[in-house]
Design a protein around this motif. Structure first.
Motif, PDB file in Angstrom:
ATOM      1  N   THR A 172      45.683  32.822  26.225  1.00 53.89           N
ATOM      2  CA  THR A 172      45.956  31.692  25.339  1.00 53.89           C
ATOM      3  C   THR A 172      45.380  30.384  25.893  1.00 53.89           C
ATOM      4  O   THR A 172      45.435  29.366  25.228  1.00 53.89           O
ATOM      5  N   ARG A 173      44.812  30.412  27.097  1.00 54.05           N
ATOM      6  CA  ARG A 173      44.353  29.183  27.745  1.00 54.05           C
ATOM      7  C   ARG A 173      42.839  29.103  27.880  1.00 54.05           C
ATOM      8  O   ARG A 173      42.286  28.028  28.121  1.00 54.05           O
ATOM      9  N   LEU A 174      42.149  30.215  27.777  1.00 51.45           N
ATOM     10  CA  LEU A 174      40.696  30.240  27.870  1.00 51.45           C
ATOM     11  C   LEU A 174      40.119  30.963  26.659  1.00 51.45           C
ATOM     12  O   LEU A 174      40.754  31.860  26.111  1.00 51.45           O
ATOM     13  N   HIS A 175      38.904  30.591  26.278  1.00 54.69           N
ATOM     14  CA  HIS A 175      38.247  31.306  25.191  1.00 54.69           C
ATOM     15  C   HIS A 175      38.021  32.747  25.609  1.00 54.69           C
ATOM     16  O   HIS A 175      37.806  33.059  26.784  1.00 54.69           O
ATOM     17  N   VAL A 176      38.062  33.642  24.632  1.00 58.32           N
ATOM     18  CA  VAL A 176      37.981  35.065  24.911  1.00 58.32           C
ATOM     19  C   VAL A 176      36.697  35.427  25.658  1.00 58.32           C
ATOM     20  O   VAL A 176      36.721  36.268  26.575  1.00 58.32           O
ATOM     21  N   PHE A 177      35.574  34.798  25.339  1.00 56.27           N
ATOM     22  CA  PHE A 177      34.323  35.073  26.045  1.00 56.27           C
ATOM     23  C   PHE A 177      34.430  34.671  27.510  1.00 56.27           C
ATOM     24  O   PHE A 177      33.987  35.395  28.410  1.00 56.27           O
ATOM     25  N   VAL A 178      35.016  33.504  27.748  1.00 61.41           N
ATOM     26  CA  VAL A 178      35.118  32.981  29.107  1.00 61.41           C
ATOM     27  C   VAL A 178      36.028  33.847  29.965  1.00 61.41           C
ATOM     28  O   VAL A 178      35.666  34.258  31.079  1.00 61.41           O
ATOM     29  N   LEU A 179      37.210  34.125  29.447  1.00 58.08           N
ATOM     30  CA  LEU A 179      38.179  34.914  30.205  1.00 58.08           C
ATOM     31  C   LEU A 179      37.649  36.311  30.503  1.00 58.08           C
ATOM     32  O   LEU A 179      37.752  36.803  31.634  1.00 58.08           O
ATOM     33  N   THR A 180      37.056  36.955  29.504  1.00 59.93           N
ATOM     34  CA  THR A 180      36.557  38.314  29.694  1.00 59.93           C
ATOM     35  C   THR A 180      35.404  38.338  30.681  1.00 59.93           C
ATOM     36  O   THR A 180      35.345  39.198  31.572  1.00 59.93           O
ATOM     37  N   ALA A 181      34.466  37.394  30.554  1.00 58.44           N
ATOM     38  CA  ALA A 181      33.312  37.361  31.449  1.00 58.44           C
ATOM     39  C   ALA A 181      33.728  37.101  32.893  1.00 58.44           C
ATOM     40  O   ALA A 181      33.220  37.741  33.826  1.00 58.44           O
ATOM     41  N   ILE A 182      34.660  36.182  33.095  1.00 57.48           N
ATOM     42  CA  ILE A 182      35.094  35.857  34.456  1.00 57.48           C
ATOM     43  C   ILE A 182      35.817  37.030  35.102  1.00 57.48           C
ATOM     44  O   ILE A 182      35.568  37.366  36.273  1.00 57.48           O
ATOM     45  N   GLN A 183      36.708  37.676  34.355  1.00 55.14           N
ATOM     46  CA  GLN A 183      37.450  38.775  34.961  1.00 55.14           C
ATOM     47  C   GLN A 183      36.537  39.971  35.236  1.00 55.14           C
ATOM     48  O   GLN A 183      36.667  40.627  36.281  1.00 55.14           O
ATOM     49  N   LEU A 184      35.579  40.241  34.357  1.00 54.28           N
ATOM     50  CA  LEU A 184      34.644  41.328  34.604  1.00 54.28           C
ATOM     51  C   LEU A 184      33.745  41.014  35.797  1.00 54.28           C
ATOM     52  O   LEU A 184      33.468  41.880  36.636  1.00 54.28           O
ATOM     53  N   GLY A 185      33.278  39.775  35.876  1.00 58.74           N
ATOM     54  CA  GLY A 185      32.437  39.382  36.997  1.00 58.74           C
ATOM     55  C   GLY A 185      33.166  39.460  38.322  1.00 58.74           C
ATOM     56  O   GLY A 185      32.613  39.933  39.326  1.00 58.74           O
ATOM     57  N   THR A 186      34.414  39.012  38.329  1.00 51.27           N
ATOM     58  CA  THR A 186      35.211  39.070  39.554  1.00 51.27           C
ATOM     59  C   THR A 186      35.454  40.508  39.988  1.00 51.27           C
ATOM     60  O   THR A 186      35.303  40.860  41.165  1.00 51.27           O
ATOM     61  N   ALA A 187      35.821  41.352  39.031  1.00 46.89           N
ATOM     62  CA  ALA A 187      36.037  42.767  39.338  1.00 46.89           C
ATOM     63  C   ALA A 187      34.747  43.410  39.848  1.00 46.89           C
ATOM     64  O   ALA A 187      34.761  44.221  40.777  1.00 46.89           O
ATOM     65  N   GLY A 188      33.614  43.028  39.244  1.00 50.19           N
ATOM     66  CA  GLY A 188      32.333  43.577  39.663  1.00 50.19           C
ATOM     67  C   GLY A 188      31.986  43.200  41.091  1.00 50.19           C
ATOM     68  O   GLY A 188      31.505  44.041  41.869  1.00 50.19           O
ATOM     69  N   ILE A 189      32.200  41.957  41.462  1.00 54.10           N
ATOM     70  CA  ILE A 189      31.925  41.510  42.832  1.00 54.10           C
ATOM     71  C   ILE A 189      32.826  42.243  43.820  1.00 54.10           C
ATOM     72  O   ILE A 189      32.383  42.679  44.894  1.00 54.10           O
ATOM     73  N   PHE A 190      34.099  42.388  43.476  1.00 56.85           N
ATOM     74  CA  PHE A 190      35.055  43.104  44.328  1.00 56.85           C
ATOM     75  C   PHE A 190      34.578  44.535  44.585  1.00 56.85           C
ATOM     76  O   PHE A 190      34.549  45.014  45.721  1.00 56.85           O
ATOM     77  N   LEU A 191      34.163  45.217  43.529  1.00 52.43           N
ATOM     78  CA  LEU A 191      33.717  46.598  43.648  1.00 52.43           C
ATOM     79  C   LEU A 191      32.363  46.697  44.348  1.00 52.43           C
ATOM     80  O   LEU A 191      32.094  47.672  45.059  1.00 52.43           O
ATOM     81  N   LEU A 192      31.510  45.697  44.161  1.00 55.95           N
ATOM     82  CA  LEU A 192      30.212  45.697  44.829  1.00 55.95           C
ATOM     83  C   LEU A 192      30.382  45.594  46.339  1.00 55.95           C
ATOM     84  O   LEU A 192      29.672  46.265  47.103  1.00 55.95           O
ATOM     85  N   VAL A 193      31.315  44.779  46.786  1.00 53.92           N
ATOM     86  CA  VAL A 193      31.594  44.670  48.225  1.00 53.92           C
ATOM     87  C   VAL A 193      32.072  46.013  48.762  1.00 53.92           C
ATOM     88  O   VAL A 193      31.630  46.463  49.843  1.00 53.92           O
ATOM     89  N   LEU A 194      32.971  46.678  48.035  1.00 51.61           N
ATOM     90  CA  LEU A 194      33.439  47.995  48.461  1.00 51.61           C
ATOM     91  C   LEU A 194      32.284  48.987  48.542  1.00 51.61           C
ATOM     92  O   LEU A 194      32.200  49.802  49.474  1.00 51.61           O
ATOM     93  N   SER A 195      31.398  48.922  47.567  1.00 52.58           N
ATOM     94  CA  SER A 195      30.259  49.831  47.554  1.00 52.58           C
ATOM     95  C   SER A 195      29.338  49.587  48.742  1.00 52.58           C
ATOM     96  O   SER A 195      28.875  50.530  49.400  1.00 52.58           O
ATOM     97  N   LEU A 196      29.046  48.326  49.044  1.00 49.85           N
ATOM     98  CA  LEU A 196      28.189  47.992  50.176  1.00 49.85           C
ATOM     99  C   LEU A 196      28.774  48.503  51.496  1.00 49.85           C
ATOM    100  O   LEU A 196      28.034  48.914  52.395  1.00 49.85           O
ATOM    101  N   LEU A 197      30.082  48.501  51.583  1.00 54.47           N
ATOM    102  CA  LEU A 197      30.753  48.899  52.822  1.00 54.47           C
ATOM    103  C   LEU A 197      30.919  50.410  52.962  1.00 54.47           C
ATOM    104  O   LEU A 197      31.023  50.918  54.086  1.00 54.47           O
ATOM    105  N   THR A 198      30.926  51.131  51.850  1.00 55.69           N
ATOM    106  CA  THR A 198      31.330  52.539  51.929  1.00 55.69           C
ATOM    107  C   THR A 198      30.340  53.534  51.327  1.00 55.69           C
ATOM    108  O   THR A 198      30.489  54.741  51.552  1.00 55.69           O
ATOM    109  N   GLU A 199      29.339  53.079  50.559  1.00 54.60           N
ATOM    110  CA  GLU A 199      28.512  54.031  49.818  1.00 54.60           C
ATOM    111  C   GLU A 199      27.027  53.891  50.139  1.00 54.60           C
ATOM    112  O   GLU A 199      26.569  52.849  50.611  1.00 54.60           O
TER     113      GLU A 199
END
Length: 293
Positions: A172-199
């Motif tokens: 209710t506080r951010l536009h749907v495009f903004v909120l979705t893009a930020i959360q997907l980007g953050t999740a992607g960076i988190f998973l990319l770090v895990l991948s670099l460390l383990t795969e």
């Protein structure tokens, strides 16, 4: 909100559950040629970038407080997806995994109680023991053994419940495009770090795997989470949670058709119990739907 708005939200969220069900199929196929963390990281980063380009005009005049909240939501999405993709990669049954992951729906009001001070409906306390019995039926698998994948799916359910609550409040506080893009980007960076460390990353990706990756990214991620975030912004979290119950049903049906999956009788009983628990936990909302005004 008007009845028309609620009905629109319901239709959107039903479509989200269908897309999510297909997403399990797309992802399982893509994992045949990609490491799990790498797959999810690139999938989320590409999906987030697509939404950034599509909604770039909405990214002006952002407040750090709101952006920070979206990043936190994205972190918990990344945590949930970490265990989800491990379960998907190592599990032998998409249908079973989907029903275990769906326990997050039951846990939504419990997290809301302890974190945000909401009072869960009394029905949740009747739903929990039913869900526990259903989980036991799935975990034991007809034997005195279980797959570690089931544990990963359960941990992802816990993280999804927390992320679901936070997403509903942020939508209710951010536009749907903004909120979705930020959360997907953050999740992607988190998973990319895990991948670099383990795969170890593949040198070559086949065209079929690339196709499944694109389907997972553009349809099951960008489109799915955009619609979900928008749908949740039009209806309360508890109402949205009722509709999201459909995801494991679609997933199990699609897995039966696509992979020819079959379940033992005790697993079917477990799925039915978990689905019943989800309905019991939202009994107040369900009764309201079928009670004439």
């Amino acid at each position: 909100m008007s009845q028309h708005t609620h009905f629109k939200a319901e239709l959107i969220l039903v479509l989200v559950t269908i897309i999510a069900g297909f997403g399990w199929i797309f992802s399982k196929e893509a994992l045949a040629g990609l490491p799990p963390f790498f797959f999810m990281a690139i999938r989320f980063l590409v999906a987030g970038f697509v939404l950034l380009l599509a909604g770039r005009k909405y990214f002006s005049d952002l407040r750090w407080q709101d952006v920070k909240g979206a990043i936190i939501v994205g972190f918990f999405m990344g945590l949930a997806m970490t265990f989800w993709v491990l379960g998907l990669d190592q599990g032998s049954s998409l249908g079973v995994g989907a029903f275990i992951t769906s326990l997050g729906v039951i846990l939504v009001p419990i997290f809301a109680r302890f974190i945000f001070g909401d009072r869960p409906p009394k029905s949740i306390w009747f739903a929990l023991p039913v869900a526990v019995v259903g989980l036991a039926c799935l975990a034991l698998n007809g034997q005195v053994a279980f797959e570690w994948a089931l544990v990963y799916f359960f941990i992802s359910a816990l993280a999804f419940a927390l992320q679901f609550n936070m997403l509903s409040r942020m939508s209710t506080r951010l536009h749907v495009f903004v909120l979705t893009a930020i959360q997907l980007g953050t999740a992607g960076i988190f998973l990319l770090v895990l991948s670099l460390l383990t795969e170890t990353w593949p040198d070559v990706v086949s065209l079929p795997v690339l196709g499944w990756f694109l389907a997972s990214t553009l349809i099951a991620t960008s489109l799915r989470f955009l619609l979900q975030t928008y749908g949740q912004s039009l209806t309360p979290a508890s109402h949205a949670a009722v509709i999201m119950n459909l995801e494991p049903v679609w997933t199990a049906l699609f897995a039966m058709v696509w992979f020819g999956e079959q379940m033992l009788t005790i697993q079917i009983i477990g799925c039915v119990l978990i689905f019943a628990a989800m309905l019991i936990s939202k009994w107040t909302q369900i009764r309201a739907v079928f009670t004439p005004n």
